[in-house]
Design a protein around this motif. Sequence first.
Motif, PDB file in Angstrom:
ATOM      1  N   THR A  99       0.845  -1.289  -0.090  1.00 11.48           N
ATOM      2  CA  THR A  99       0.437  -0.080  -0.100  1.00 11.48           C
ATOM      3  C   THR A  99       0.917   1.152  -0.183  1.00 11.48           C
ATOM      4  OG1 THR A  99      -1.243  -1.146   1.284  1.00 11.48           O
ATOM      5  CG2 THR A  99      -1.618   1.327   1.329  1.00 11.48           C
ATOM      6  N   ALA A 100       2.072   1.419   0.597  1.00 12.69           N
ATOM      7  CA  ALA A 100       2.549   2.458   0.958  1.00 12.69           C
ATOM      8  C   ALA A 100       3.616   2.509  -0.109  1.00 12.69           C
ATOM      9  CB  ALA A 100       2.974   2.291   2.787  1.00 12.69           C
ATOM     10  N   LEU A 101       4.494   1.728  -0.907  1.00  6.88           N
ATOM     11  CA  LEU A 101       5.483   2.195  -1.222  1.00  6.88           C
ATOM     12  C   LEU A 101       4.882   2.456  -3.089  1.00  6.88           C
ATOM     13  CD1 LEU A 101       8.190  -0.363  -0.943  1.00  6.88           C
ATOM     14  CD2 LEU A 101       7.802   1.959   0.424  1.00  6.88           C
ATOM     15  N   PRO A 102       4.947   3.434  -3.956  1.00  8.23           N
ATOM     16  CA  PRO A 102       4.486   3.569  -4.859  1.00  8.23           C
ATOM     17  C   PRO A 102       5.621   2.641  -6.084  1.00  8.23           C
ATOM     18  CG  PRO A 102       7.039   5.204  -4.386  1.00  8.23           C
ATOM     19  CD  PRO A 102       6.220   4.418  -3.236  1.00  8.23           C
ATOM     20  N   GLU A 103       4.945   2.373  -7.254  1.00  4.09           N
ATOM     21  CA  GLU A 103       5.163   1.775  -8.001  1.00  4.09           C
ATOM     22  C   GLU A 103       6.510   1.889  -9.170  1.00  4.09           C
ATOM     23  OE1 GLU A 103       2.205   0.660 -10.517  1.00  4.09           O
ATOM     24  OE2 GLU A 103       0.651   0.121  -9.387  1.00  4.09           O
ATOM     25  N   GLY A 104       7.567   0.807  -9.681  1.00  2.00           N
ATOM     26  CA  GLY A 104       8.512   0.918  -9.980  1.00  2.00           C
ATOM     27  C   GLY A 104       9.836   1.453  -9.672  1.00  2.00           C
ATOM     28  N   GLN A 105       9.350   1.928  -8.437  1.00  2.00           N
ATOM     29  CA  GLN A 105      10.697   2.994  -7.584  1.00  2.00           C
ATOM     30  C   GLN A 105      11.577   1.855  -6.348  1.00  2.00           C
ATOM     31  OE1 GLN A 105      11.268   5.637  -7.804  1.00  2.00           O
ATOM     32  NE2 GLN A 105       9.200   5.802  -9.258  1.00  2.00           N
ATOM     33  N   PRO A 106      13.179   1.925  -6.943  1.00  3.02           N
ATOM     34  CA  PRO A 106      13.758   1.056  -6.099  1.00  3.02           C
ATOM     35  C   PRO A 106      14.267   1.114  -4.568  1.00  3.02           C
ATOM     36  CG  PRO A 106      15.294   2.379  -7.235  1.00  3.02           C
ATOM     37  CD  PRO A 106      13.357   2.703  -7.465  1.00  3.02           C
ATOM     38  N   LEU A 142       9.496   3.702   7.062  1.00  2.00           N
ATOM     39  CA  LEU A 142       9.555   5.536   7.075  1.00  2.00           C
ATOM     40  C   LEU A 142       9.946   6.439   6.976  1.00  2.00           C
ATOM     41  CD1 LEU A 142       7.307   4.805  10.953  1.00  2.00           C
ATOM     42  CD2 LEU A 142       6.140   6.539   8.448  1.00  2.00           C
ATOM     43  N   GLY A 143      10.928   5.956   6.973  1.00  2.00           N
ATOM     44  CA  GLY A 143      12.426   6.804   6.905  1.00  2.00           C
ATOM     45  C   GLY A 143      12.489   6.503   5.037  1.00  2.00           C
ATOM     46  N   GLU A 144      12.677   5.591   4.791  1.00  2.00           N
ATOM     47  CA  GLU A 144      12.797   5.403   3.255  1.00  2.00           C
ATOM     48  C   GLU A 144      11.759   5.822   2.756  1.00  2.00           C
ATOM     49  OE1 GLU A 144      15.037   2.871   1.018  1.00  2.00           O
ATOM     50  OE2 GLU A 144      15.734   3.425   3.041  1.00  2.00           O
ATOM     51  N   LEU A 145      10.639   6.512   3.144  1.00  2.00           N
ATOM     52  CA  LEU A 145       9.925   7.220   2.317  1.00  2.00           C
ATOM     53  C   LEU A 145       9.582   8.723   2.490  1.00  2.00           C
ATOM     54  CD1 LEU A 145       6.757   5.156   2.743  1.00  2.00           C
ATOM     55  CD2 LEU A 145       8.213   5.504   0.162  1.00  2.00           C
ATOM     56  N   GLY A 146      10.746   9.059   3.225  1.00  2.00           N
ATOM     57  CA  GLY A 146      11.008  10.872   3.584  1.00  2.00           C
ATOM     58  C   GLY A 146      10.351  11.067   5.078  1.00  2.00           C
ATOM     59  N   PHE A 147       9.339   9.988   5.729  1.00  2.00           N
ATOM     60  CA  PHE A 147       8.925  10.711   7.275  1.00  2.00           C
ATOM     61  C   PHE A 147       9.900   9.899   8.362  1.00  2.00           C
ATOM     62  CE2 PHE A 147       5.549  10.256   4.274  1.00  2.00           C
ATOM     63  CZ  PHE A 147       5.259  11.367   3.956  1.00  2.00           C
ATOM     64  N   GLY A 148      11.721   9.644   8.535  1.00  3.92           N
ATOM     65  CA  GLY A 148      11.449   9.518   9.125  1.00  3.92           C
ATOM     66  C   GLY A 148      12.229   9.626  10.674  1.00  3.92           C
TER      67      GLY A 148
END
Length: 244
Positions: A99-106, A142-148
Motif C-alpha cells: 500500500t505504502a510504496l510507489p510502483e517501480g521505485q527501487p 517511514l525513513g525510506e519514504l521521507g518520514f524518518g
Amino acid sequence: MRLLTQAIVCAVRVHGEHGAIVRTLTPADGIQPGFVRGGKSRRLRPVLMPGNLVQAEYRSRTDEQLAQLSVELIHSRAPLLAEPLAAAGIDWACALTATALPEGQPYPRLYEALDGLLSAIEAAPSARAWTAALVRYELLLLGELGFGLDLSECAATGARDGLAFVSPKTGRAISEAGAGSYRDQLLPLPSYLLERGGTPDWSDLRDGLRLTGHFLARDLLIERLAEVLPARERLVDRLKRIGS
C-alpha cells in the motif's frame, strides 16, 4: 518490458473470473504489479499468498500496460498462516508494503528488511521474538519514504545519552533531562530501538508499536491508504492480549 526477478508476494486481488492482480516487492525494481492468468486456480492459489518468495517474470508491450505475470514458487510461508499471530504479522507487513510504496521505485533495503522480518516470523512464530523486527521494519519504511524519525540526539539539549522519548510532533528524540514538564505529552522511546541485542519485554514492545503506529497513521497511511490500518489494529490487539 521484460523483468525476470525474485520477488516477495505482497498483495493479491481477484480480477475477472479466473485471474488475479498481484503486487510483489522486488530487490531492484520495487513494487511491481502484474496480471496472473489463472490466479484463482487450485494450482496457483497456494503460490500467490502474501509472504511467499517467487520467481517472477513480467512481460508487457508498453510501459503503460499492466504486465502479464507468471510465477514459480521458490519458498512458501503458507504453513505459518495456520498460526493466528504469525499470519497477522505477515498480512500486516505485506499489506503495508504493497500500500505504502510507489510502483517501480527501487527500495533494496526494504526488500532485505522485509525478507528478514518474514524469516524471523518463520523461525520463531512466538510473537515476542519478531515484534521488535516488525517495529524496526516500520521505522525503516517511514525513513525510506521521507518520514524518518531522528533518534540521534535530544532535540532540547543536544545530548546523545539518556534518550527516552520522542516528540509526537517533530519525530525527534528527547532525553530524560530534556523532557521536563512535557514528558506526559511525549511518546516513550524503547531502548531496543537505540541498541542491538537482547529480547525486549512486552512493555517496550508495546511502546515501539505505539511509536511507529502514531507516525504511520499521521504521515503515511492517510485518506485511501488508511484502509489498511485495521489490519495493524487487529495485530496490535492480539499482541496486547498475549503480552498483558
